[in-house]
Design a protein around this motif. Structure first.
Motif, PDB file in Angstrom:
ATOM      1  N   PRO A   1      17.983   3.610   1.746  1.00  0.00           N
ATOM      2  CA  PRO A   1      18.368   4.491   0.675  1.00  0.00           C
ATOM      3  C   PRO A   1      19.203   4.308  -0.352  1.00  0.00           C
ATOM      4  N   PRO A   2      19.959   3.513  -0.730  1.00  0.00           N
ATOM      5  CA  PRO A   2      20.184   3.638  -2.182  1.00  0.00           C
ATOM      6  C   PRO A   2      19.443   2.623  -2.889  1.00  0.00           C
ATOM      7  N   LEU A   3      18.554   1.778  -2.334  1.00  0.00           N
ATOM      8  CA  LEU A   3      17.250   1.267  -3.260  1.00  0.00           C
ATOM      9  C   LEU A   3      16.196   2.570  -3.619  1.00  0.00           C
ATOM     10  N   LEU A   4      16.022   3.377  -2.534  1.00  0.00           N
ATOM     11  CA  LEU A   4      15.185   4.489  -3.043  1.00  0.00           C
ATOM     12  C   LEU A   4      15.800   5.541  -4.145  1.00  0.00           C
ATOM     13  N   ARG A   5      17.106   5.532  -3.985  1.00  0.00           N
ATOM     14  CA  ARG A   5      17.785   6.487  -4.897  1.00  0.00           C
ATOM     15  C   ARG A   5      17.714   5.859  -6.246  1.00  0.00           C
ATOM     16  N   ARG A   6      17.862   4.608  -6.594  1.00  0.00           N
ATOM     17  CA  ARG A   6      17.724   3.802  -7.741  1.00  0.00           C
ATOM     18  C   ARG A   6      16.244   3.727  -8.184  1.00  0.00           C
ATOM     19  N   LEU A   7      15.446   3.766  -7.443  1.00  0.00           N
ATOM     20  CA  LEU A   7      13.999   3.842  -7.873  1.00  0.00           C
ATOM     21  C   LEU A   7      13.619   5.154  -8.191  1.00  0.00           C
ATOM     22  N   ASN A   8      14.281   6.160  -7.841  1.00  0.00           N
ATOM     23  CA  ASN A   8      13.950   7.439  -8.191  1.00  0.00           C
ATOM     24  C   ASN A   8      14.811   7.956  -9.227  1.00  0.00           C
ATOM     25  N   ARG A   9      15.803   7.399  -9.653  1.00  0.00           N
ATOM     26  CA  ARG A   9      16.731   7.861 -10.851  1.00  0.00           C
ATOM     27  C   ARG A   9      15.760   8.013 -11.872  1.00  0.00           C
ATOM     28  N   SER A  10      14.874   7.151 -12.370  1.00  0.00           N
ATOM     29  CA  SER A  10      14.286   7.184 -13.454  1.00  0.00           C
ATOM     30  C   SER A  10      12.934   8.288 -13.473  1.00  0.00           C
ATOM     31  N   ALA A  11      12.695   8.762 -12.242  1.00  0.00           N
ATOM     32  CA  ALA A  11      11.818   9.789 -12.494  1.00  0.00           C
ATOM     33  C   ALA A  11      11.982  10.686 -13.393  1.00  0.00           C
ATOM     34  N   ASP A  12      10.998  11.300 -14.023  1.00  0.00           N
ATOM     35  CA  ASP A  12      11.115  12.362 -15.308  1.00  0.00           C
ATOM     36  C   ASP A  12      11.251  13.859 -14.480  1.00  0.00           C
TER      37      ASP A  12
ATOM     38  N   ALA B   1      16.418  -5.280  10.846  1.00  0.00           N
ATOM     39  CA  ALA B   1      15.496  -4.216  10.252  1.00  0.00           C
ATOM     40  C   ALA B   1      16.258  -3.089  10.310  1.00  0.00           C
ATOM     41  N   VAL B   2      16.887  -2.823  11.469  1.00  0.00           N
ATOM     42  CA  VAL B   2      17.476  -1.489  11.663  1.00  0.00           C
ATOM     43  C   VAL B   2      18.702  -1.356  10.502  1.00  0.00           C
ATOM     44  N   ALA B   3      19.419  -2.273  10.371  1.00  0.00           N
ATOM     45  CA  ALA B   3      20.450  -2.254   9.490  1.00  0.00           C
ATOM     46  C   ALA B   3      20.008  -2.190   8.039  1.00  0.00           C
ATOM     47  N   LEU B   4      18.876  -2.725   7.713  1.00  0.00           N
ATOM     48  CA  LEU B   4      18.279  -2.914   6.518  1.00  0.00           C
ATOM     49  C   LEU B   4      17.743  -1.412   6.164  1.00  0.00           C
ATOM     50  N   LEU B   5      17.064  -0.899   6.980  1.00  0.00           N
ATOM     51  CA  LEU B   5      16.539   0.674   6.968  1.00  0.00           C
ATOM     52  C   LEU B   5      17.586   1.632   6.819  1.00  0.00           C
ATOM     53  N   VAL B   6      18.783   1.440   7.568  1.00  0.00           N
ATOM     54  CA  VAL B   6      19.990   2.303   7.239  1.00  0.00           C
ATOM     55  C   VAL B   6      20.687   2.388   6.247  1.00  0.00           C
ATOM     56  N   PHE B   7      21.047   0.809   5.861  1.00  0.00           N
ATOM     57  CA  PHE B   7      22.113   0.657   4.456  1.00  0.00           C
ATOM     58  C   PHE B   7      21.687   0.287   3.348  1.00  0.00           C
TER      59      PHE B   7
ATOM     60  N   VAL C   1       0.913  -1.200  -0.144  1.00  0.00           N
ATOM     61  CA  VAL C   1       0.114  -0.031   0.038  1.00  0.00           C
ATOM     62  C   VAL C   1       0.851   1.089   0.033  1.00  0.00           C
ATOM     63  N   SER C   2       1.833   1.315   0.809  1.00  0.00           N
ATOM     64  CA  SER C   2       2.782   2.724   0.942  1.00  0.00           C
ATOM     65  C   SER C   2       3.720   2.564  -0.079  1.00  0.00           C
ATOM     66  N   GLY C   3       4.563   1.424  -0.522  1.00  0.00           N
ATOM     67  CA  GLY C   3       5.607   1.633  -1.592  1.00  0.00           C
ATOM     68  C   GLY C   3       6.840   2.255  -1.205  1.00  0.00           C
ATOM     69  N   GLU C   4       7.222   2.356   0.181  1.00  0.00           N
ATOM     70  CA  GLU C   4       8.337   3.461   0.215  1.00  0.00           C
ATOM     71  C   GLU C   4       9.383   2.407   0.822  1.00  0.00           C
ATOM     72  N   LEU C   5       9.091   1.212   1.162  1.00  0.00           N
ATOM     73  CA  LEU C   5      10.242   0.263   1.498  1.00  0.00           C
ATOM     74  C   LEU C   5      10.570  -0.038   2.764  1.00  0.00           C
ATOM     75  N   THR C   6       9.905   1.033   3.812  1.00  0.00           N
ATOM     76  CA  THR C   6      10.295   0.744   5.340  1.00  0.00           C
ATOM     77  C   THR C   6       9.599  -0.519   5.463  1.00  0.00           C
ATOM     78  N   PHE C   7       8.435  -0.871   5.281  1.00  0.00           N
ATOM     79  CA  PHE C   7       7.839  -2.153   5.926  1.00  0.00           C
ATOM     80  C   PHE C   7       8.248  -3.236   5.081  1.00  0.00           C
ATOM     81  N   LEU C   8       9.069  -3.081   3.893  1.00  0.00           N
ATOM     82  CA  LEU C   8       9.672  -4.350   3.414  1.00  0.00           C
ATOM     83  C   LEU C   8      10.909  -4.677   4.054  1.00  0.00           C
ATOM     84  N   MET C   9      11.391  -3.640   4.650  1.00  0.00           N
ATOM     85  CA  MET C   9      12.772  -3.945   5.495  1.00  0.00           C
ATOM     86  C   MET C   9      12.359  -4.387   6.904  1.00  0.00           C
ATOM     87  N   LEU C  10      11.057  -3.961   7.393  1.00  0.00           N
ATOM     88  CA  LEU C  10      10.678  -4.595   8.609  1.00  0.00           C
ATOM     89  C   LEU C  10      10.357  -6.035   8.428  1.00  0.00           C
TER      90      LEU C  10
END
Length: 153
Positions: free
Chosen positions: A71-82, A62-68, A25-34
């Protein structure tokens, strides 16, 4: 307490399912890491760790995944944003020229993209035809314009 430890895997599976549904529902990768952290928790339980250690392992993962990882996954996903703007947002800053005297009440301009817009200026000034302008903002079907300086050309 023994029954809780015996069926902790059910709680872990429920947490994983809840986290994954919320992530969809959220798509922000936080709950995926949890959810992945909960997978580490259930994995440590299957290896025989006590419940308190399972919780620590899940939280640490979960904390390690959220911190490390997040962020790079979000950057990679948002890189293709127009980065381009569309519709009326693309008109802000666009140069043009006055075609009919522009006042605080009425006027007309022709923009660099070929569109002709009704226009106004803020304040009590007026812009004569052929005055170079730039679009300051769009409100409804009216472009609010300012005089374009040489630096903006």
């Amino acid at each position: 307490m023994e029954a809780i430890e015996q069926y902790a895997w059910v709680v872990w599976l429920a947490l994983i399912a809840i986290f994954l549904v919320v992530e969809m529902v959220s798509g922000e990768l936080t709950f995926l890491m949890l959810g992945i952290g909960a997978i580490f928790g259930i994995g440590s339980g299957l290896l025989g760790a006590p419940l308190w250690l399972q919780v620590i392992v899940a939280a640490a993962a979960a904390v390690a995944l959220l911190v490390f990882l997040r962020p790079p996954l979000l950057r990679r996903l948002n890189r293709s944003a127009d980065p381009k703007t569309f519709n009326v947002d693309a008109l802000v800053g666009l140069p043009g020229v006055v075609t009919e005297t522009v006042t605080s009440m009425s006027g007309r301009v022709k923009l660099a993209n070929g569109d002709s817009w009704s226009a106004r200026v803020h304040g009590e000034r007026s812009l004569a035809p052929q005055t170079p302008i730039a679009v300051e903002s769009i409100q409804g079907a009216t472009a609010f314009v300012v005089i374009r300086t040489l630096e903006e050309s």
